[in-house]
Scaffold this motif. Structure first.
Motif, PDB file in Angstrom:
ATOM      1  N   THR A 354       6.482  83.791  -9.987  1.00 16.27           N
ATOM      2  CA  THR A 354       6.505  82.783 -11.049  1.00 16.27           C
ATOM      3  C   THR A 354       5.687  81.553 -10.682  1.00 16.27           C
ATOM      4  O   THR A 354       5.236  80.818 -11.563  1.00 16.27           O
ATOM      5  N   GLU A 355       5.470  81.332  -9.362  1.00 15.43           N
ATOM      6  CA  GLU A 355       4.685  80.172  -8.933  1.00 15.43           C
ATOM      7  C   GLU A 355       3.242  80.233  -9.428  1.00 15.43           C
ATOM      8  O   GLU A 355       2.541  79.224  -9.419  1.00 15.43           O
ATOM      9  N   ALA A 356       2.801  81.406  -9.864  1.00 12.57           N
ATOM     10  CA  ALA A 356       1.442  81.537 -10.388  1.00 12.57           C
ATOM     11  C   ALA A 356       1.273  80.800 -11.706  1.00 12.57           C
ATOM     12  O   ALA A 356       0.185  80.290 -12.010  1.00 12.57           O
ATOM     13  N   THR A 357       2.342  80.726 -12.491  1.00 17.57           N
ATOM     14  CA  THR A 357       2.224  80.179 -13.850  1.00 17.57           C
ATOM     15  C   THR A 357       3.150  79.006 -14.132  1.00 17.57           C
ATOM     16  O   THR A 357       2.902  78.235 -15.062  1.00 17.57           O
ATOM     17  N   GLU A 358       4.221  78.850 -13.352  1.00 18.38           N
ATOM     18  CA  GLU A 358       5.216  77.822 -13.648  1.00 18.38           C
ATOM     19  C   GLU A 358       5.495  76.966 -12.421  1.00 18.38           C
ATOM     20  O   GLU A 358       5.459  77.446 -11.289  1.00 18.38           O
ATOM     21  N   HIS A 359       5.812  75.698 -12.668  1.00 16.69           N
ATOM     22  CA  HIS A 359       6.231  74.795 -11.601  1.00 16.69           C
ATOM     23  C   HIS A 359       7.741  74.850 -11.428  1.00 16.69           C
ATOM     24  O   HIS A 359       8.475  75.300 -12.319  1.00 16.69           O
ATOM     25  N   ARG A 360       8.186  74.371 -10.275  1.00 15.76           N
ATOM     26  CA  ARG A 360       9.626  74.231 -10.068  1.00 15.76           C
ATOM     27  C   ARG A 360      10.214  73.239 -11.066  1.00 15.76           C
ATOM     28  O   ARG A 360      11.313  73.433 -11.596  1.00 15.76           O
ATOM     29  N   ARG A 361       9.473  72.157 -11.320  1.00 15.68           N
ATOM     30  CA  ARG A 361       9.899  71.163 -12.314  1.00 15.68           C
ATOM     31  C   ARG A 361       9.302  71.541 -13.654  1.00 15.68           C
ATOM     32  O   ARG A 361       8.091  71.721 -13.782  1.00 15.68           O
ATOM     33  N   VAL A 362      10.147  71.668 -14.665  1.00  9.28           N
ATOM     34  CA  VAL A 362       9.714  72.108 -15.994  1.00  9.28           C
ATOM     35  C   VAL A 362       9.981  71.001 -17.005  1.00  9.28           C
ATOM     36  O   VAL A 362      11.113  70.497 -17.121  1.00  9.28           O
ATOM     37  N   ALA A 363       8.945  70.586 -17.723  1.00 10.80           N
ATOM     38  CA  ALA A 363       9.089  69.538 -18.742  1.00 10.80           C
ATOM     39  C   ALA A 363       9.782  70.091 -19.970  1.00 10.80           C
ATOM     40  O   ALA A 363       9.550  71.233 -20.382  1.00 10.80           O
ATOM     41  N   ARG A 364      10.629  69.290 -20.555  1.00 10.25           N
ATOM     42  CA  ARG A 364      11.305  69.606 -21.813  1.00 10.25           C
ATOM     43  C   ARG A 364      11.212  68.382 -22.717  1.00 10.25           C
ATOM     44  O   ARG A 364      10.989  67.262 -22.244  1.00 10.25           O
ATOM     45  N   PRO A 365      11.371  68.552 -24.024  1.00  9.52           N
ATOM     46  CA  PRO A 365      11.242  67.394 -24.923  1.00  9.52           C
ATOM     47  C   PRO A 365      12.256  66.293 -24.632  1.00  9.52           C
ATOM     48  O   PRO A 365      11.991  65.123 -24.893  1.00  9.52           O
ATOM     49  N   TRP A 366      13.400  66.677 -24.061  1.00  8.31           N
ATOM     50  CA  TRP A 366      14.425  65.684 -23.744  1.00  8.31           C
ATOM     51  C   TRP A 366      14.259  65.083 -22.360  1.00  8.31           C
ATOM     52  O   TRP A 366      14.954  64.134 -22.000  1.00  8.31           O
ATOM     53  N   GLY A 367      13.370  65.648 -21.540  1.00 13.03           N
ATOM     54  CA  GLY A 367      13.179  65.178 -20.172  1.00 13.03           C
ATOM     55  C   GLY A 367      12.595  66.268 -19.311  1.00 13.03           C
ATOM     56  O   GLY A 367      11.483  66.738 -19.551  1.00 13.03           O
ATOM     57  N   ALA A 368      13.356  66.723 -18.306  1.00 14.32           N
ATOM     58  CA  ALA A 368      12.861  67.786 -17.425  1.00 14.32           C
ATOM     59  C   ALA A 368      14.012  68.352 -16.622  1.00 14.32           C
ATOM     60  O   ALA A 368      15.079  67.734 -16.497  1.00 14.32           O
ATOM     61  N   TYR A 369      13.791  69.559 -16.072  1.00 18.34           N
ATOM     62  CA  TYR A 369      14.716  70.074 -15.076  1.00 18.34           C
ATOM     63  C   TYR A 369      13.936  70.563 -13.868  1.00 18.34           C
ATOM     64  O   TYR A 369      12.821  71.048 -13.981  1.00 18.34           O
ATOM     65  N   ASP A 370      14.555  70.422 -12.708  1.00 20.58           N
ATOM     66  CA  ASP A 370      13.942  70.798 -11.442  1.00 20.58           C
ATOM     67  C   ASP A 370      14.871  71.797 -10.759  1.00 20.58           C
ATOM     68  O   ASP A 370      16.030  71.485 -10.473  1.00 20.58           O
ATOM     69  N   SER A 371      14.386  73.011 -10.516  1.00 24.32           N
ATOM     70  CA  SER A 371      15.192  74.047  -9.878  1.00 24.32           C
ATOM     71  C   SER A 371      15.232  73.796  -8.370  1.00 24.32           C
ATOM     72  O   SER A 371      14.279  74.103  -7.652  1.00 24.32           O
ATOM     73  N   ILE A 372      16.321  73.217  -7.906  1.00 22.76           N
ATOM     74  CA  ILE A 372      16.434  72.778  -6.517  1.00 22.76           C
ATOM     75  C   ILE A 372      16.718  73.943  -5.575  1.00 22.76           C
ATOM     76  O   ILE A 372      16.141  74.055  -4.489  1.00 22.76           O
ATOM     77  N   ASP A 373      17.641  74.834  -5.975  1.00 21.51           N
ATOM     78  CA  ASP A 373      18.029  75.928  -5.092  1.00 21.51           C
ATOM     79  C   ASP A 373      18.552  77.074  -5.935  1.00 21.51           C
ATOM     80  O   ASP A 373      19.002  76.880  -7.076  1.00 21.51           O
ATOM     81  N   ALA A 374      18.499  78.279  -5.385  1.00 21.73           N
ATOM     82  CA  ALA A 374      18.991  79.459  -6.095  1.00 21.73           C
ATOM     83  C   ALA A 374      19.346  80.542  -5.099  1.00 21.73           C
ATOM     84  O   ALA A 374      18.774  80.631  -4.007  1.00 21.73           O
ATOM     85  N   GLY A 375      20.301  81.357  -5.446  1.00 23.97           N
ATOM     86  CA  GLY A 375      20.713  82.492  -4.624  1.00 23.97           C
ATOM     87  C   GLY A 375      21.416  83.492  -5.494  1.00 23.97           C
ATOM     88  O   GLY A 375      21.382  83.416  -6.734  1.00 23.97           O
TER      89      GLY A 375
END
Length: 480
Positions: A354-375
């Motif tokens: 997914t790093e080829a096309t998307e950033h960890r931080r994703v812009a949204r009309p209300w602000g943004a979200y940042d995917s900090i960790d996952a398992g």
């Protein structure tokens, strides 16, 4: 009375040459490159010297980033949202069709860098007389080296002998990107110009040129515009009609065929920012040729460019390298291999990264979200919600969420409940519960979101209400 110039910014495109900073979800025109500003924001700042009423043409997928850039730069105007990309010829056609016939349009790409905005504005003004006389005016940059990456313009006769060449000359011929030997010969001629892709013309001149040279493109765009819809500042061409338009650039479709083309020389520094070497050139070099951005440090290094906006990145004993650091990907490349960056993106895409096309931080009309960790069965995100903004009223089939407010005040809807949360307070959203998060305050709201469940994909959302028109009740859609 001075002629009013109406700027039009062409914001389409999703090039891969500036990966990992630029990606499909965040093309280079939206990525922060110079002093924390994006190329689009720098373009809007430059164009508002001519007129703060600007029309922007971009992808529907990037509409909220486009809108945010306009707000940040304090410009107003319409935004034409392309349902699919169809090239600059279609973009020019839509801008001309939407404007009044006698409107003086300045069409500029969103991803170029011009160091001297005032010189640019005065150069544009020099082209007005030729544009009023029915020419499509392009602006040619005096070449500073024998580039093989730019097209060239061969000037013809002077349009107005009393004003000289600065007021414009006819275009004798457009030349494609040359070989190294041809580029050297063009530079030595002394009068050849780089094609900057910036146009000035009346709307009716553009329509006439399209009618003569690309009538099929004009017809498709006319139908798409006539059947389009308006949503606030957004204008959406009708999708089916627009999809029927063939893909072509304004250069190939019109400029190389139309007779009344003029060129005005621009003497300032210009770049289309087409590679990391071009980005590096926009930063001052130290005595060893190193160019550093952000928190970068170079020691015993030569000719190294480091882009480090987030954390310290140290280049020790390096030579002829480009180092680009982002939250989730790092590029280390020889300056001699930068043309292969697009091939790297292709390899990552083929591998399903997914790093080829998307950033960890994703812009949204209300602000943004940042995917900090996952398992396995969990994911942690940092949500930032703008003052007065709110997420959609939504529900998840496969996950529960726990929200912890770390900054600001949150208003939470949970089924029939309305809960006000302050800093260090939290709420649990069980699976299947209808919920919403909003920021009723005047400062940014920051929330840590912990998701748990068997499926945590962004398409596990059913929306029931949304401020931004993204409601698709009882269907899975992408994004918060």
């Amino acid at each position: 009375m001075a002629t009013v110039i109406q700027p039009v910014v062409m914001c389409g495109g999703s090039g891969t040459r500036l990966w990992p900073l630029s990606r499909k979800a965040l093309p280079k025109q939206f990525a922060p490159l110079i002093d924390g500003k994006s190329l689009l924001e720098l373009t809007l700042d430059r164009l508002k010297l001519l007129n703060a009423e600007v029309t922007c043409i971009g992808s529907d997928d990037h509409r909220f980033m486009l809108d945010e850039a306009m707000v940040n730069c304090k410009v107003t105007g319409r935004e034409i949202l392309e349902p699919v990309g169809r090239g600059t010829a279609a973009a020019v056609a839509m801008a001309a069709l939407l404007a009044e016939p006698d409107a003086m349009l300045l069409l500029a790409p969103a991803d170029h860098y011009i160091a001297d905005p005032k010189l640019f504005a005065s150069t544009v003004a020099q082209g007005v007389d030729a544009a009023l006389a029915g020419y499509i005016v392009t602006f040619g940059v005096a070449p500073s080296f024998p580039s093989t990456g730019y097209g060239y313009i061969e000037p013809g006769r002077v349009l107005d002998e009393s004003k000289g060449a600065s007021a414009g000359r006819t275009v004798a011929e457009f030349h494609e990107k040359p070989t190294a030997d041809d580029a050297q010969r063009m530079l030595l001629r002394g009068d050849m110009l780089w094609n900057a892709g910036i146009l000035l013309a009346r709307a009716d001149t553009l329509i006439e040129a399209l009618e003569n040279c690309a009538p099929d493109i004009l017809a498709s765009c006319r139908q798409a515009m006539q059947s389009g819809s308006t949503d606030g500042n957004f204008f959406r061409p009708e999708r089916k009609a627009f999809e029927s338009c063939r893909i072509d650039s304004i250069d190939y479709a019109v400029l190389e065929k139309y007779e009344r083309i003029a060129v005005v020389p621009f003497a300032g520094a210009w770049s289309d920012v087409g590679s990391w070497s071009a980005v590096a050139a926009m930063h001052p070099a130290d005595e060893d040729g190193n160019r550093l951005s952000g928190k970068a440090v170079a020691l015993s290094s030569k000719n190294t460019f480091v882009h480090a906006p987030l954390r310290p990145v140290v280049a020790l004993g390096t030579e002829d390298l480009v180092i680009i650091d982002t939250q989730d990907a790092l590029l280390v490349a020889s300056i001699h291999c930068l043309e292969q960056v697009k091939d790297v993106v292709g390899l990552l895409t083929a591998a399903g990264r997914t790093e080829a096309t998307e950033h960890r931080r994703v812009a949204r009309p209300w602000g943004a979200y940042d995917s900090i960790d996952a398992g396995e069965r969990f994911q942690v995100k940092r949500l930032t919600v703008k003052p007065g903004a709110k997420l959609s009223l939504q529900m998840h089939h496969h996950r529960a969420e726990h929200w912890v407010v770390v900054k600001g005040t949150a208003m939470v809807t949970r089924d029939e409940e309305t809960i006000l949360l302050r800093e260090n307070e939290s709420v649990y959203i069980p699976l299947g519960v209808v919920h919403r998060l909003e920021n009723p305050g005047k400062t940014m709201l920051e929330v840590i979101e912990v998701q748990s469940g068997g499926y945590l994909g962004e398409d596990d959302i059913v929306r029931f209400d949304d401020t931004y028109g993204r409601v698709t009740q009882l269907k899975k859609v992408s994004g918060k």
